[in-house]
Structure formats: C-alpha cells, structure tokens
Enzyme design. Sequence first.
Site, PDB file in Angstrom:
ATOM      1  N   ASP A 104       0.845  -1.196   0.000  1.00  0.00           N
ATOM      2  CA  ASP A 104       0.000   0.000   0.000  1.00  0.00           C
ATOM      3  C   ASP A 104       0.878   1.242   0.000  1.00  0.00           C
ATOM      4  OD1 ASP A 104      -2.157   1.706   0.232  1.00  0.00           O
ATOM      5  OD2 ASP A 104      -2.374   1.416   2.398  1.00  0.00           O
ATOM      6  N   GLU A 134      -4.179  -0.649  -3.226  1.00  0.00           N
ATOM      7  CA  GLU A 134      -5.546  -0.828  -3.753  1.00  0.00           C
ATOM      8  C   GLU A 134      -5.617  -0.776  -5.278  1.00  0.00           C
ATOM      9  OE1 GLU A 134      -4.604   1.521  -1.620  1.00  0.00           O
ATOM     10  OE2 GLU A 134      -5.008   3.526  -2.451  1.00  0.00           O
ATOM     11  N   GLN A 214      23.542   6.435   4.040  1.00  0.00           N
ATOM     12  CA  GLN A 214      22.706   5.542   4.846  1.00  0.00           C
ATOM     13  C   GLN A 214      21.756   6.287   5.775  1.00  0.00           C
ATOM     14  OE1 GLN A 214      25.127   2.002   6.380  1.00  0.00           O
ATOM     15  NE2 GLN A 214      26.733   3.250   5.454  1.00  0.00           N
ATOM     16  N   ASP A 223      12.824   8.902   5.651  1.00  0.00           N
ATOM     17  CA  ASP A 223      13.888   7.904   5.752  1.00  0.00           C
ATOM     18  C   ASP A 223      13.755   7.054   7.014  1.00  0.00           C
ATOM     19  OD1 ASP A 223      16.412   7.138   4.349  1.00  0.00           O
ATOM     20  OD2 ASP A 223      17.274   7.552   6.333  1.00  0.00           O
ATOM     21  N   ASP A 253      15.265  -2.254  -2.983  1.00  0.00           N
ATOM     22  CA  ASP A 253      15.362  -0.909  -3.535  1.00  0.00           C
ATOM     23  C   ASP A 253      16.390  -0.102  -2.742  1.00  0.00           C
ATOM     24  OD1 ASP A 253      14.218   1.268  -5.241  1.00  0.00           O
ATOM     25  OD2 ASP A 253      13.682   2.108  -3.290  1.00  0.00           O
ATOM     26  N   HIS A 257      21.339   2.838   0.446  1.00  0.00           N
ATOM     27  CA  HIS A 257      20.849   3.923   1.298  1.00  0.00           C
ATOM     28  C   HIS A 257      20.208   3.429   2.582  1.00  0.00           C
ATOM     29  CE1 HIS A 257      21.855   6.677  -1.866  1.00  0.00           C
ATOM     30  NE2 HIS A 257      21.263   5.848  -2.720  1.00  0.00           N
ATOM     31  N   GLU A 281      19.682  -2.919  -5.218  1.00  0.00           N
ATOM     32  CA  GLU A 281      19.965  -1.856  -6.180  1.00  0.00           C
ATOM     33  C   GLU A 281      21.107  -0.992  -5.642  1.00  0.00           C
ATOM     34  OE1 GLU A 281      17.957   2.167  -8.023  1.00  0.00           O
ATOM     35  OE2 GLU A 281      17.506   1.447  -6.025  1.00  0.00           O
ATOM     36  N   ASP A 352      14.603   2.887 -14.590  1.00  0.00           N
ATOM     37  CA  ASP A 352      15.389   4.055 -14.183  1.00  0.00           C
ATOM     38  C   ASP A 352      16.328   4.578 -15.260  1.00  0.00           C
ATOM     39  OD1 ASP A 352      14.249   4.275 -11.633  1.00  0.00           O
ATOM     40  OD2 ASP A 352      15.633   2.802 -10.799  1.00  0.00           O
TER      41      ASP A 352
END
Length: 716
Positions: A104, A134, A214, A223, A253, A257, A281, A352
């Site tokens: 969601d 949804e 990070q 974050d 993903d 980070h 990634e 991307d």
Amino acid sequence: MHRFPLSRRSISHYSTLVLASFLLLASGLFAQDFKKQVIYQIVTDRFFNGDTTNDNPPQSAGLFDATQTNWHLYWGGDLAGIQQKLSYLQGLGVTAIWISPPVDNLNLNIPDSNNNPTASYHGYGARDFMRIEEHFGDAANDWTAFNNLTSAAHADGIKVIIDFAPNHSNPDNAGEYGSLYNNGTFVAACNNDPNGIFHHNPDIGNFDDRYQLQYYTLEGLCDLNQENSTTDSYLKTAIQQLQSHGADGFRIDAVKHVTWGWEYSMANTVFTSGPSFFFGEWYQGWGDPLYHDSYKFANKSGISVIDFNVNQAVRDVFASNNNFSELDNVVNTEDSNFTWQNDLVTFVDSHDVPRLLSVNNNTNRLIEAQAYVLAGRGIPVVYYGDEQYLHNDTNGGGDPYNRNAMTSWNTSTTLYQVINLLAGLRGSTNDALGYGSYQQRWINNDVYIFERKFFNDVVLVAINKNDTTSYPVSGLNTALPAANYTDYLGGLMSGPSITVTNGSGGNNPVSSFTLPAHSVAVWQYTSSASAPEVGSIGPTLGQPGVVVTIAGKGLGSSTGSVLVGTTTATINSWSSTSVTFTVPNVGNGVYSVTLKNSSGTAANTIQFTVLTAKLIPVTFTVNNATPTNTGDYIFLTGSTVELGNWGTTWDTAIGPMLDPNYPNWFLNVSAPAGAQIQFKFIKIAANGTVTWENGGNHTYTVPTSGVGYVNVNWQY
Ligand code: NOJ
Ligand code: NOJ
C-alpha cells in the site's frame, strides 16, 4: 580463476511463519536455482489492466488517468493483469518476474511544479508495508490478488520477485508526510515521530559519503531508521509476510541507502524462515569511490547486487558504439572482486534508465545487447516491453517515458524468439550459462567472442555489432570439442556454423570464418557429468538450522552426503540437480562444503559461512578514537565470523565505521543473537598500517532478539 557462486533454491523447510505457511511450502517445493533463471521486470501499473474495478479506488480517488496521458498517474495495470499474461511470459521463456513494490502506498496527489497531479504509481512511496496497494489488488487492500498471482505463477513454473523498499516510506514534505501504518494503524510520520521511527536529516548531498548515504534522506523520501527496534521488527515482519504469501526473492530498492549492517540481518531473517534470493539496487558508475564497499557488501551480506557497471558498459558499447574492450574490462575486473559473480543481476533496460531504443533506435543493437546479457555471466533481466521494441523518446526516453503502457503482445518478434531460445539454453540445456566461468576469446572494436564453461559444458558466443561490416575471424580458440557446430539461434541473427579442430590445453582452433554484420551466434556443447559438479550454493551464509541448497549437475538420483568441513549435514532433499541440507551444529567460520554422490564420489568444494546464531542489528560506538588522517578509518574486529574473526584488513574487519561525530565512530553491525562476544577497534591507515587500541578486549552479550547498542571508549 573459476569460482562457483551462490544461489538460493528450493526447500520445503519452514518453521515460524507469519501467515499462510502453506503458500511458502508450495513455493519452496518449487523454487529453483536463480542462476538458471531469466527475470522479467514489470512496472505493474503499466503492464496490463486485468481488473477494472480497482482502477479508481475510493481511498485514493482521482489518481487514475484512463487516457494514459499523465505519465505520473495510475494507468490501470494490476496484479490480476500480470496473472492474465502469465502464458505470454511462459511463451517468452522467462522463469521469474520482478514486480513493482506491491505494498500500500501514498494515497494523496502531490502536484508537480506545473501543478499537474502525480501519484506513486511506481510503488516506491509506501504507507503500509503490511497491506497490498488498492490499485494493484482491491479496495480493501487485501492479499487476495497477490496470493492469486503467486499461486498461478508457481503453477506455471514462474517465480515471483518482490521489489522491497525498506529505506523509506513516502515523501516527507507533502501528501502524507511520510506517514507509516501497521496494517491500518498509524505508526509515525516525518512530521510526527516521537519514537524515532525515522531519521530526520537533510537530503543526501554527497553520494560518496557513507554516512549521508545511509542516514540522510533520499530524494525527499521519509527515511526509515532501521536501528529503532520498532522499525526493525516492522520491516522484518513485512518482508516475512511477503515471503509467506509466496515471494521467492526480493529486489532491495536503494540498498546503498539503507543501513548496510542491518540489511545482513534482514536477509538472515528471511533465510531463517525459508529459501529466498536477494539482490539489491547498489547504484554506481564505473570508477565509483565506493566500488570496494559494493563488493564487500555483496560478498558478505547474503545479498547480491544489480550489476550497474556491466549495464553502463553494455549501453556504452551497444547504444553509443564504444569499443568492446570497455565491456571486457568491466566484466573481468568485477569477476576478480565479486565472490559470487554468477549471482550479479544484469540488464539492458530498466525503469530508471532510458530504453536502449530511445538512445539508439536500432533494433538489432537491442537484440545484440539483450543476447549478450542472456548468455553472459550473471542472472539476466528482460525489461517488460523490450521484446516488443517498446519505447517513447520524449525527453530522451528517461523516467517516466521508459514506463510505457504495454501495447502489443506479439510472440513472433525476433527478440521474443531470441529470449525464448537463450532462456531455454540457460534454464535447462547447458549449465555453463548459469554456473560457468567467463572468458574473452576474441575481440576488436566491433566483435566480441566470449566463452562460458562449466566442467565439460561449453557455450561460445560471437557478436558483431557493426551495422554494415562483416569480419573475418581467424585465430579463435575454444574449449568446444572438435566438431562442426551450427548456430543455436538457428540463424535468427545471422549466426554462421563453425568447425572446431583438436588443439591442446583447452584451446581447440576454430577454422577461420566470417561473422556477418549485425550478428549473434551461439555454439554450445554439453555432456553428462562423470562426477558430481557443484555450481551454486545459497544462501552463502547461515547459522546452524538454516536450510541451504546446493545446485549443480550429475549429483545423482539417490541420496549421497554433504559435509560442512568434516561434519556430515542432515539432507532434506536430493535430486540430480539440487540438494538441500541443514547447517549442522559446528562452530562459526568459513567452511568448504563437499557434496558426495551415493557412491561416495566427491564434487568440487564450495565455500559456505556458518554463522554463530541468527543475526541481530547492534550499533557499536567507540568514543574518542585514536586520531586519523584522510584515508584512515576505524574498523571493528572481534571474536566471531560476524565480527571479522579478528581480521585486520579492509575486507576482513568490519567497517569502515562512520564518523559524523568525529572523533567518535559508530557502525551498525549484524551480530549473533545471544552470543557473548569480544571485540576491539582498530585503525587501518590509508597505507594499510594497523593500530590496535590497548587494553583487554571489550565484551558484550548480544540480545537474543530486537536490536542492541554498545558504547565504549577507545582504550589508550
Ligand atoms: C530506485 C528505484 O529504482 C527508483 O525507481 C525509485 O524512485 C528510487 N529507488 C526510490 O525508491
Ligand atoms: C591482537 C590484539 O593485539 C589484541 O588486542 C586482541 O585482543 C587480540 N588480537 C585478539 O585475538
């Protein structure tokens, strides 16, 4: 050097499951080695509208554009649509799908700078990781459509990889301000966070700074603070829930980070529940100052990475007409650094980057590039629509114009057929593509000939990307045995036949031939194994009790044995291509694993790391550490394999640690739950000189669950 990397695979083992364990059992029984898979990447919203009742759901009304003119709104694609196109994908020959984050996400419109509405149609703006979006499922945010898709995919022999984004929720400065919910109950937001669920730092400004990467904010996305015990358990519950609903693997993903040490424990949590495969990634360009960090992470975390370096070289060579030496150099350098290089995930196009046809509208080049990736080393991805030559070149074809609506489903394009043939070669015909070594055999600016080899299985691939010039090829050697070989692609890309004669030392001469302009040729040889041949282990690390899969060839139809060091492991399943065993109760450390067939014939050994216990994220801080100069770093080293086993090199010690509060340093490290550990901090100077802190070892008992914090002073 020839190495035999990891993969994850099948099993039917599971213990403490969140929900619907039967679904995991079903997928586990059926899971296979990812090295032999071909992954098809789908932007769920843009693929196929299989259920119009979810086009404009009430809780997020107005984010749907039926005219498909606003590229930042939902266009109707959904999980039911993917399910309805499974036979198309089966025909294409792909064996796994990677779909958009299905959870969601943001319900509100965030207008862009021109006041046009935008939505999180791509899925990278989560609000509730425990429910299904949804627009992709149903207005109740239920799991029904997700369960239906994973079950149907598994029934069709297709694995499901979920894009999981543990770095962030949704934008921090508009819309829902990062609001996070736990199955409908509000947890926190970027502007309402009394318990520290999120970090509250500026946007990342320096992408070479490990701390900013990070702990700062990525592109304004609220974050998550994975070291917070609530956030830690929230994300781990969420990913296990996806696993229990049939996810066979995860694309992480923005893996660069998220707190790196924490990610080891995230993957370990999933491996503890059952088999899976992870790739992250880790975006980078060739020459990136954090390249070393990328392969240290991939070698040690249990999480492979997407191969952006090969991607850049592929795009440079095929779209921008650079010399093949660029690609050859990148692959060879990476292969000397990445331990599990056959698990690197390779691709031509993605959501991307501009589609290759937007960079260079030359269909042959796209086919050549995709063929290279399908036969090259690593697990290949096909971006949805490439097989239909889909592209929209607005603004150079970059995001969002690379997230096109699928408009044709033609099963006779040349690329559709090339993918089908090479997927079959990788998946079932020749183990050299999944497990083999990689060797350049012949090269000039336009021609690249490379060989994959796994014991006696050999695939030789020749590509000529020149649009008009054919090249005579002489002096080519191969490991293919002496014989005549026809093109495995049947001439689809003008591949000629070749004649191989006897040479010596694995170098058999190929009689001179001409490689036509714009051609791809594939010649292959396979023979049955005389002894068991191991090509894969996965996961590559785990504590006693974790189920591990070894994959390879000629393992035998009756049960043999697996030794971890010298200790015999319990076997859970055995087939001629795949064996599962349980990590035995042996001390932590790096082991050689030996598989023996039922007659006692041993295979080549493969490396496996036995962890002390399940991994728990622990944040270590050392105050007032010894002074450092530019290029010097503080590392942690300690008494177990998780802590580096007292290693004192960049690769063996844990770190580098982070110093936003210099001269205090900290690092989040995944440590063995419940273990009593000893550790020290060291300085590794830029020139490699090691300085230990004085005094006795620090000691700490890692919590049995949750997260831990340690704070000590450097001992002078
Ligand atoms: C990388 C994804 O691939 C990209 O599409 C997304 O916008 C960012 N991560 C943020 O999640
Ligand atoms: C050598 C270090 O000098 C010492 O401080 C540390 O305790 C041991 N390594 C651990 O074996």
